[in-house]
Scaffold this motif. Structure first.
Motif, mmCIF file in Angstrom:
data_model
loop_
_atom_site.group_PDB
_atom_site.id
_atom_site.type_symbol
_atom_site.label_atom_id
_atom_site.label_comp_id
_atom_site.label_asym_id
_atom_site.label_seq_id
_atom_site.Cartn_x
_atom_site.Cartn_y
_atom_site.Cartn_z
ATOM 1 N N ILE A 1 -4.391 4.974 -21.254
ATOM 2 C CA ILE A 1 -4.208 6.317 -21.757
ATOM 3 C C ILE A 1 -2.877 6.789 -20.793
ATOM 4 O O ILE A 1 -2.784 6.250 -19.709
ATOM 5 C CB ILE A 1 -5.317 7.340 -21.704
ATOM 6 C CG1 ILE A 1 -5.040 8.731 -22.133
ATOM 7 C CG2 ILE A 1 -6.023 7.543 -20.203
ATOM 8 C CD1 ILE A 1 -6.159 9.449 -22.508
ATOM 9 N N VAL B 1 -1.372 12.252 -24.626
ATOM 10 C CA VAL B 1 -2.442 11.907 -25.576
ATOM 11 C C VAL B 1 -2.366 10.546 -25.987
ATOM 12 O O VAL B 1 -3.365 10.022 -26.936
ATOM 13 C CB VAL B 1 -2.588 12.703 -26.713
ATOM 14 C CG1 VAL B 1 -2.480 14.152 -26.108
ATOM 15 C CG2 VAL B 1 -1.347 12.643 -27.695
ATOM 16 N N THR C 1 -3.077 6.620 -26.444
ATOM 17 C CA THR C 1 -3.912 5.842 -26.255
ATOM 18 C C THR C 1 -3.797 4.311 -26.665
ATOM 19 O O THR C 1 -3.106 4.150 -27.841
ATOM 20 C CB THR C 1 -5.474 6.085 -26.746
ATOM 21 O OG1 THR C 1 -5.517 6.326 -27.986
ATOM 22 C CG2 THR C 1 -5.952 7.438 -25.607
ATOM 23 N N THR D 1 -13.919 4.949 -26.341
ATOM 24 C CA THR D 1 -12.961 5.814 -26.418
ATOM 25 C C THR D 1 -12.579 6.129 -24.847
ATOM 26 O O THR D 1 -13.471 6.224 -24.173
ATOM 27 C CB THR D 1 -13.477 7.007 -27.105
ATOM 28 O OG1 THR D 1 -13.935 6.885 -28.419
ATOM 29 C CG2 THR D 1 -12.510 8.275 -27.244
ATOM 30 N N SER E 1 -10.603 8.740 -22.299
ATOM 31 C CA SER E 1 -10.148 10.035 -22.472
ATOM 32 C C SER E 1 -9.528 10.497 -20.915
ATOM 33 O O SER E 1 -10.083 9.587 -19.941
ATOM 34 C CB SER E 1 -11.109 11.192 -22.885
ATOM 35 O OG SER E 1 -12.354 10.888 -22.255
ATOM 36 N N ARG E 2 -9.313 11.626 -20.739
ATOM 37 C CA ARG E 2 -8.973 12.081 -19.306
ATOM 38 C C ARG E 2 -9.289 13.396 -19.178
ATOM 39 O O ARG E 2 -9.071 14.199 -20.099
ATOM 40 C CB ARG E 2 -7.388 11.742 -19.273
ATOM 41 C CG ARG E 2 -6.560 12.316 -19.962
ATOM 42 C CD ARG E 2 -5.111 12.263 -19.391
ATOM 43 N NE ARG E 2 -4.075 12.874 -20.477
ATOM 44 C CZ ARG E 2 -3.977 14.049 -21.164
ATOM 45 N NH1 ARG E 2 -5.031 14.926 -20.379
ATOM 46 N NH2 ARG E 2 -3.388 14.499 -21.928
ATOM 47 N N ASP E 3 -9.235 13.756 -17.994
ATOM 48 C CA ASP E 3 -9.403 15.190 -17.463
ATOM 49 C C ASP E 3 -8.396 15.392 -16.322
ATOM 50 O O ASP E 3 -8.796 15.338 -15.198
ATOM 51 C CB ASP E 3 -10.825 15.678 -17.204
ATOM 52 C CG ASP E 3 -11.268 17.218 -16.830
ATOM 53 O OD1 ASP E 3 -10.088 17.799 -16.488
ATOM 54 O OD2 ASP E 3 -12.105 17.897 -17.168
ATOM 55 N N VAL F 1 -10.506 9.906 -15.418
ATOM 56 C CA VAL F 1 -10.451 9.216 -16.556
ATOM 57 C C VAL F 1 -12.052 8.638 -17.054
ATOM 58 O O VAL F 1 -12.431 8.190 -16.216
ATOM 59 C CB VAL F 1 -9.459 8.104 -16.639
ATOM 60 C CG1 VAL F 1 -10.016 7.056 -15.708
ATOM 61 C CG2 VAL F 1 -9.198 7.466 -18.094
ATOM 62 N N TYR F 2 -12.236 8.714 -18.224
ATOM 63 C CA TYR F 2 -13.460 8.289 -18.869
ATOM 64 C C TYR F 2 -13.308 7.102 -19.781
ATOM 65 O O TYR F 2 -12.288 6.961 -20.530
ATOM 66 C CB TYR F 2 -14.274 9.355 -19.412
ATOM 67 C CG TYR F 2 -14.380 10.553 -18.748
ATOM 68 C CD1 TYR F 2 -13.435 11.945 -18.618
ATOM 69 C CD2 TYR F 2 -15.233 10.649 -17.731
ATOM 70 C CE1 TYR F 2 -13.774 12.919 -17.937
ATOM 71 C CE2 TYR F 2 -15.426 11.824 -16.765
ATOM 72 C CZ TYR F 2 -14.401 13.020 -17.122
ATOM 73 O OH TYR F 2 -14.746 14.109 -16.132
#
Length: 125
Positions: free
Chosen positions: A51, A56, A58, A69, A71-73, A79-80
């Motif tokens: 990512i 955004v 990916t 999936t 994702s990131r914060d 990152v998840y």
């Protein structure tokens, strides 16, 4: 330098779910993209997902598309990797990686500058 610490691994039955987390610290402002790789016993480390840190976009390996999936914060520098419908063949040590090279989403280990210590994911049949 960027330090990466993974968490969230464990033992799960086939069909179950796990969420991996990777916390980043240090010079995180230099990170362009983050990735997840995995390595099963006797096999080479392989790409799972990536990512863009500030965007955004990916990318996923074909073997996990539709099930995993990424994702990131950014506020949490985390990152998840949400992993659903897990299969025994997903069993591996999962590594988080970061790259400072602004060349798009990369899927080879040599493109990443920093690595975490890994977290074990075991899927039982």
């Amino acid at each position: 330098q960027v330090q990466l610490v993974e968490s969230g691994g464990g033992l799960v039955q086939a069909g179950g779910s796990l969420r991996l987390s990777c916390g980043a610290s240090g010079r995180t402002f230099s990170v362009y993209a983050m990735g997840w790789f995995r390595q099963a016993p006797g096999k080479e480390r392989e790409f799972v997902a990536a990512i863009i840190w500030g965007g955004v976009a990916t990318s996923y390996a074909d073997s996990v598309k539709g099930r995993f999936t990424i994702s990131r914060d950014n506020a949490k520098n985390t990152v998840y990797l949400q992993m659903n419908s897990l299969k025994p063949e997903d069993t591996a040590v999962y590594y988080c990686a970061a790259t400072i090279r602004p060349y798009g989403l990369r899927s080879t280990t040599s493109d990443y500058n920093y690595w975490g210590q890994g977290t074990q994911v075991t899927v039982s049949s």
